[in-house]
Write a protein that holds these residues in place. Structure first.
Motif, PDB file in Angstrom:
ATOM      1  N   GLU A  16      81.516  33.548  54.856  1.00 58.04           N
ATOM      2  CA  GLU A  16      81.966  32.179  54.621  1.00 58.04           C
ATOM      3  C   GLU A  16      80.788  31.208  54.700  1.00 58.04           C
ATOM      4  O   GLU A  16      80.705  30.249  53.930  1.00 58.04           O
ATOM      5  CB  GLU A  16      83.026  31.809  55.659  1.00 58.04           C
ATOM      6  CG  GLU A  16      83.569  30.406  55.504  1.00 58.04           C
ATOM      7  CD  GLU A  16      84.551  30.029  56.598  1.00 58.04           C
ATOM      8  OE1 GLU A  16      84.822  28.820  56.713  1.00 58.04           O
ATOM      9  OE2 GLU A  16      85.032  30.912  57.328  1.00 58.04           O
ATOM     10  N   LYS A  17      79.861  31.474  55.600  1.00 61.63           N
ATOM     11  CA  LYS A  17      78.701  30.592  55.772  1.00 61.63           C
ATOM     12  C   LYS A  17      77.872  30.528  54.491  1.00 61.63           C
ATOM     13  O   LYS A  17      77.464  29.448  54.051  1.00 61.63           O
ATOM     14  CB  LYS A  17      77.839  31.090  56.935  1.00 61.63           C
ATOM     15  CG  LYS A  17      76.783  30.122  57.369  1.00 61.63           C
ATOM     16  CD  LYS A  17      75.940  30.676  58.514  1.00 61.63           C
ATOM     17  CE  LYS A  17      76.819  31.118  59.652  1.00 61.63           C
ATOM     18  NZ  LYS A  17      76.110  31.722  60.766  1.00 61.63           N
ATOM     19  N   ARG A  18      77.637  31.672  53.858  1.00 63.22           N
ATOM     20  CA  ARG A  18      76.858  31.683  52.611  1.00 63.22           C
ATOM     21  C   ARG A  18      77.583  30.934  51.509  1.00 63.22           C
ATOM     22  O   ARG A  18      76.964  30.211  50.722  1.00 63.22           O
ATOM     23  CB  ARG A  18      76.579  33.115  52.173  1.00 63.22           C
ATOM     24  CG  ARG A  18      75.629  33.846  53.070  1.00 63.22           C
ATOM     25  CD  ARG A  18      75.402  35.238  52.560  1.00 63.22           C
ATOM     26  NE  ARG A  18      74.836  36.091  53.585  1.00 63.22           N
ATOM     27  CZ  ARG A  18      74.768  37.396  53.494  1.00 63.22           C
ATOM     28  NH1 ARG A  18      75.218  38.021  52.418  1.00 63.22           N
ATOM     29  NH2 ARG A  18      74.236  38.104  54.465  1.00 63.22           N
ATOM     30  N   VAL A  19      78.881  31.088  51.445  1.00 63.37           N
ATOM     31  CA  VAL A  19      79.659  30.380  50.423  1.00 63.37           C
ATOM     32  C   VAL A  19      79.596  28.876  50.679  1.00 63.37           C
ATOM     33  O   VAL A  19      79.421  28.089  49.740  1.00 63.37           O
ATOM     34  CB  VAL A  19      81.118  30.899  50.390  1.00 63.37           C
ATOM     35  CG1 VAL A  19      81.967  30.048  49.459  1.00 63.37           C
ATOM     36  CG2 VAL A  19      81.152  32.366  49.969  1.00 63.37           C
ATOM     37  N   ARG A  20      79.709  28.468  51.940  1.00 63.91           N
ATOM     38  CA  ARG A  20      79.604  27.031  52.268  1.00 63.91           C
ATOM     39  C   ARG A  20      78.227  26.493  51.901  1.00 63.91           C
ATOM     40  O   ARG A  20      78.099  25.374  51.394  1.00 63.91           O
ATOM     41  CB  ARG A  20      79.891  26.795  53.754  1.00 63.91           C
ATOM     42  CG  ARG A  20      81.341  26.862  54.122  1.00 63.91           C
ATOM     43  CD  ARG A  20      81.662  26.251  55.498  1.00 63.91           C
ATOM     44  NE  ARG A  20      80.640  26.425  56.493  1.00 63.91           N
ATOM     45  CZ  ARG A  20      80.707  27.267  57.529  1.00 63.91           C
ATOM     46  NH1 ARG A  20      81.755  28.040  57.683  1.00 63.91           N
ATOM     47  NH2 ARG A  20      79.725  27.330  58.403  1.00 63.91           N
ATOM     48  N   ILE A  21      77.184  27.278  52.153  1.00 72.44           N
ATOM     49  CA  ILE A  21      75.825  26.854  51.820  1.00 72.44           C
ATOM     50  C   ILE A  21      75.690  26.667  50.307  1.00 72.44           C
ATOM     51  O   ILE A  21      75.196  25.638  49.834  1.00 72.44           O
ATOM     52  CB  ILE A  21      74.790  27.868  52.351  1.00 72.44           C
ATOM     53  CG1 ILE A  21      74.693  27.762  53.867  1.00 72.44           C
ATOM     54  CG2 ILE A  21      73.425  27.659  51.695  1.00 72.44           C
ATOM     55  CD1 ILE A  21      73.903  28.884  54.530  1.00 72.44           C
ATOM     56  N   LEU A  22      76.124  27.656  49.541  1.00 70.18           N
ATOM     57  CA  LEU A  22      76.026  27.546  48.074  1.00 70.18           C
ATOM     58  C   LEU A  22      76.848  26.372  47.558  1.00 70.18           C
ATOM     59  O   LEU A  22      76.408  25.635  46.667  1.00 70.18           O
ATOM     60  CB  LEU A  22      76.466  28.845  47.411  1.00 70.18           C
ATOM     61  CG  LEU A  22      75.454  29.985  47.494  1.00 70.18           C
ATOM     62  CD1 LEU A  22      76.071  31.284  47.016  1.00 70.18           C
ATOM     63  CD2 LEU A  22      74.203  29.654  46.696  1.00 70.18           C
ATOM     64  N   LYS A  23      78.018  26.173  48.107  1.00 65.95           N
ATOM     65  CA  LYS A  23      78.876  25.057  47.684  1.00 65.95           C
ATOM     66  C   LYS A  23      78.189  23.718  47.971  1.00 65.95           C
ATOM     67  O   LYS A  23      78.161  22.830  47.114  1.00 65.95           O
ATOM     68  CB  LYS A  23      80.216  25.132  48.407  1.00 65.95           C
ATOM     69  CG  LYS A  23      81.185  24.073  47.983  1.00 65.95           C
ATOM     70  CD  LYS A  23      82.530  24.240  48.683  1.00 65.95           C
ATOM     71  CE  LYS A  23      83.466  23.126  48.294  1.00 65.95           C
ATOM     72  NZ  LYS A  23      84.744  23.200  49.003  1.00 65.95           N
ATOM     73  N   ALA A  24      77.608  23.581  49.152  1.00 72.62           N
ATOM     74  CA  ALA A  24      76.915  22.341  49.506  1.00 72.62           C
ATOM     75  C   ALA A  24      75.711  22.103  48.599  1.00 72.62           C
ATOM     76  O   ALA A  24      75.473  20.974  48.147  1.00 72.62           O
ATOM     77  CB  ALA A  24      76.483  22.375  50.968  1.00 72.62           C
ATOM     78  N   LEU A  38      71.402  20.189  54.936  1.00 76.46           N
ATOM     79  CA  LEU A  38      72.291  21.313  54.683  1.00 76.46           C
ATOM     80  C   LEU A  38      73.067  21.681  55.946  1.00 76.46           C
ATOM     81  O   LEU A  38      74.261  21.974  55.889  1.00 76.46           O
ATOM     82  CB  LEU A  38      71.492  22.521  54.184  1.00 76.46           C
ATOM     83  CG  LEU A  38      72.294  23.769  53.858  1.00 76.46           C
ATOM     84  CD1 LEU A  38      73.309  23.504  52.749  1.00 76.46           C
ATOM     85  CD2 LEU A  38      71.365  24.899  53.463  1.00 76.46           C
ATOM     86  N   SER A  39      72.391  21.609  57.077  1.00 75.39           N
ATOM     87  CA  SER A  39      73.044  21.873  58.355  1.00 75.39           C
ATOM     88  C   SER A  39      74.199  20.894  58.578  1.00 75.39           C
ATOM     89  O   SER A  39      75.295  21.288  58.974  1.00 75.39           O
ATOM     90  CB  SER A  39      72.019  21.757  59.488  1.00 75.39           C
ATOM     91  OG  SER A  39      72.643  21.798  60.740  1.00 75.39           O
ATOM     92  N   ARG A  40      73.953  19.646  58.289  1.00 71.79           N
ATOM     93  CA  ARG A  40      75.007  18.630  58.448  1.00 71.79           C
ATOM     94  C   ARG A  40      76.144  18.852  57.450  1.00 71.79           C
ATOM     95  O   ARG A  40      77.318  18.747  57.797  1.00 71.79           O
ATOM     96  CB  ARG A  40      74.420  17.236  58.253  1.00 71.79           C
ATOM     97  CG  ARG A  40      73.512  16.801  59.366  1.00 71.79           C
ATOM     98  CD  ARG A  40      72.953  15.412  59.111  1.00 71.79           C
ATOM     99  NE  ARG A  40      72.004  15.046  60.136  1.00 71.79           N
ATOM    100  CZ  ARG A  40      70.816  14.531  59.888  1.00 71.79           C
ATOM    101  NH1 ARG A  40      70.421  14.295  58.653  1.00 71.79           N
ATOM    102  NH2 ARG A  40      69.999  14.224  60.887  1.00 71.79           N
ATOM    103  N   ALA A  41      75.790  19.160  56.217  1.00 71.56           N
ATOM    104  CA  ALA A  41      76.803  19.339  55.167  1.00 71.56           C
ATOM    105  C   ALA A  41      77.699  20.543  55.412  1.00 71.56           C
ATOM    106  O   ALA A  41      78.863  20.555  55.015  1.00 71.56           O
ATOM    107  CB  ALA A  41      76.125  19.469  53.802  1.00 71.56           C
TER     108      ALA A  41
END
Length: 103
Positions: A16-24, A38-41
Protein backbone atom coordinates in the motif's frame (compact mmCIF):
# COMPACT_ATOMS: atom_id res chain seq x y z
CA UNK A 1 6.65 -9.31 -21.53
CA UNK A 2 7.60 -12.60 -19.97
CA UNK A 3 5.59 -13.84 -16.94
CA UNK A 4 8.64 -13.57 -14.68
CA UNK A 5 9.20 -9.96 -15.72
CA UNK A 6 5.50 -9.17 -15.29
CA UNK A 7 5.52 -10.61 -11.77
CA UNK A 8 8.62 -8.57 -10.93
CA UNK A 9 7.03 -5.36 -12.19
CA UNK A 10 3.76 -6.03 -10.37
CA UNK A 11 5.87 -6.38 -7.24
CA UNK A 12 6.33 -2.62 -7.48
CA UNK A 13 2.69 -2.31 -6.51
CA UNK A 14 2.91 -4.99 -3.80
CA UNK A 15 2.48 -2.69 -0.82
CA UNK A 16 0.00 0.00 0.00
CA UNK A 17 2.88 2.36 0.79
CA UNK A 18 4.33 2.05 -2.73
CA UNK A 19 0.92 2.65 -4.28
CA UNK A 20 0.43 5.75 -2.09
CA UNK A 21 3.87 7.01 -3.12
CA UNK A 22 3.17 6.54 -6.84
CA UNK A 23 -0.26 8.15 -6.47
CA UNK A 24 1.21 11.18 -4.69
CA UNK A 25 3.96 11.55 -7.29
CA UNK A 26 1.51 11.25 -10.18
CA UNK A 27 -0.71 13.89 -8.56
CA UNK A 28 2.25 16.23 -8.04
CA UNK A 29 2.87 16.52 -11.76
CA UNK A 30 6.14 17.01 -13.61
CA UNK A 31 7.76 19.10 -10.85
CA UNK A 32 7.70 16.10 -8.54
CA UNK A 33 8.06 16.16 -4.77
CA UNK A 34 10.90 16.38 -2.32
CA UNK A 35 11.22 13.48 0.06
CA UNK A 36 9.86 15.66 2.88
CA UNK A 37 6.85 16.73 0.79
CA UNK A 38 6.28 13.12 -0.24
CA UNK A 39 6.40 12.13 3.42
CA UNK A 40 3.70 14.67 4.20
CA UNK A 41 1.58 13.71 1.19
CA UNK A 42 1.64 10.02 2.09
CA UNK A 43 1.52 10.47 5.87
CA UNK A 44 4.64 8.30 6.11
CA UNK A 45 7.89 9.06 7.90
CA UNK A 46 10.93 9.86 5.80
CA UNK A 47 12.69 6.81 7.24
CA UNK A 48 9.78 4.53 6.26
CA UNK A 49 9.70 5.88 2.70
CA UNK A 50 13.32 4.92 1.97
CA UNK A 51 12.90 1.19 1.29
CA UNK A 52 9.85 1.80 -0.90
CA UNK A 53 11.72 4.43 -2.91
CA UNK A 54 14.62 2.04 -3.41
CA UNK A 55 12.24 -0.63 -4.71
CA UNK A 56 10.44 1.76 -7.04
CA UNK A 57 13.72 3.21 -8.31
CA UNK A 58 15.15 -0.26 -8.94
CA UNK A 59 12.07 -1.02 -11.07
CA UNK A 60 12.63 2.31 -12.89
CA UNK A 61 9.14 3.49 -11.85
CA UNK A 62 10.49 6.71 -10.34
CA UNK A 63 13.32 9.08 -11.12
CA UNK A 64 15.33 10.87 -8.45
CA UNK A 65 17.11 14.09 -9.30
CA UNK A 66 18.95 16.75 -7.36
CA UNK A 67 17.41 20.23 -7.45
CA UNK A 68 18.95 22.97 -5.29
CA UNK A 69 20.72 20.32 -3.20
CA UNK A 70 17.43 18.55 -2.50
CA UNK A 71 16.35 15.19 -3.88
CA UNK A 72 13.23 15.49 -6.00
CA UNK A 73 11.18 12.46 -6.96
CA UNK A 74 9.09 12.18 -10.10
CA UNK A 75 7.25 9.22 -11.57
CA UNK A 76 8.80 7.71 -14.66
CA UNK A 77 5.67 8.20 -16.75
CA UNK A 78 7.16 6.53 -19.79
CA UNK A 79 7.82 3.29 -17.92
CA UNK A 80 4.49 3.40 -16.08
CA UNK A 81 2.61 3.99 -19.35
CA UNK A 82 4.45 1.06 -20.96
CA UNK A 83 3.58 -1.19 -18.02
CA UNK A 84 -0.10 -0.31 -18.02
CA UNK A 85 -0.36 -0.41 -21.82
CA UNK A 86 1.23 -3.86 -21.92
CA UNK A 87 -1.04 -5.24 -19.22
CA UNK A 88 -4.13 -3.63 -20.74
CA UNK A 89 -3.34 -5.06 -24.17
CA UNK A 90 -2.47 -8.49 -22.86
CA UNK A 91 -5.11 -9.03 -20.21
CA UNK A 92 -8.05 -6.87 -21.31
CA UNK A 93 -7.96 -6.52 -25.08
CA UNK A 94 -6.71 -10.06 -25.76
CA UNK A 95 -9.19 -11.54 -23.30
CA UNK A 96 -12.04 -9.71 -25.06
CA UNK A 97 -10.80 -10.92 -28.47
CA UNK A 98 -10.55 -14.50 -27.24
CA UNK A 99 -14.04 -14.43 -25.71
CA UNK A 100 -15.82 -13.04 -28.81
CA UNK A 101 -17.77 -15.57 -30.82
CA UNK A 102 -16.30 -16.30 -34.27
CA UNK A 103 -17.82 -14.32 -37.14
Amino acid sequence: MEPKQAAHILGGFATEKRVRILKALMSAGPAGLSILDLSRATDTTVVDIGPSLESLASLDMINISLVNNERVLVPNRKVLNEIFSEFYERYVVQKKKNSEPPS
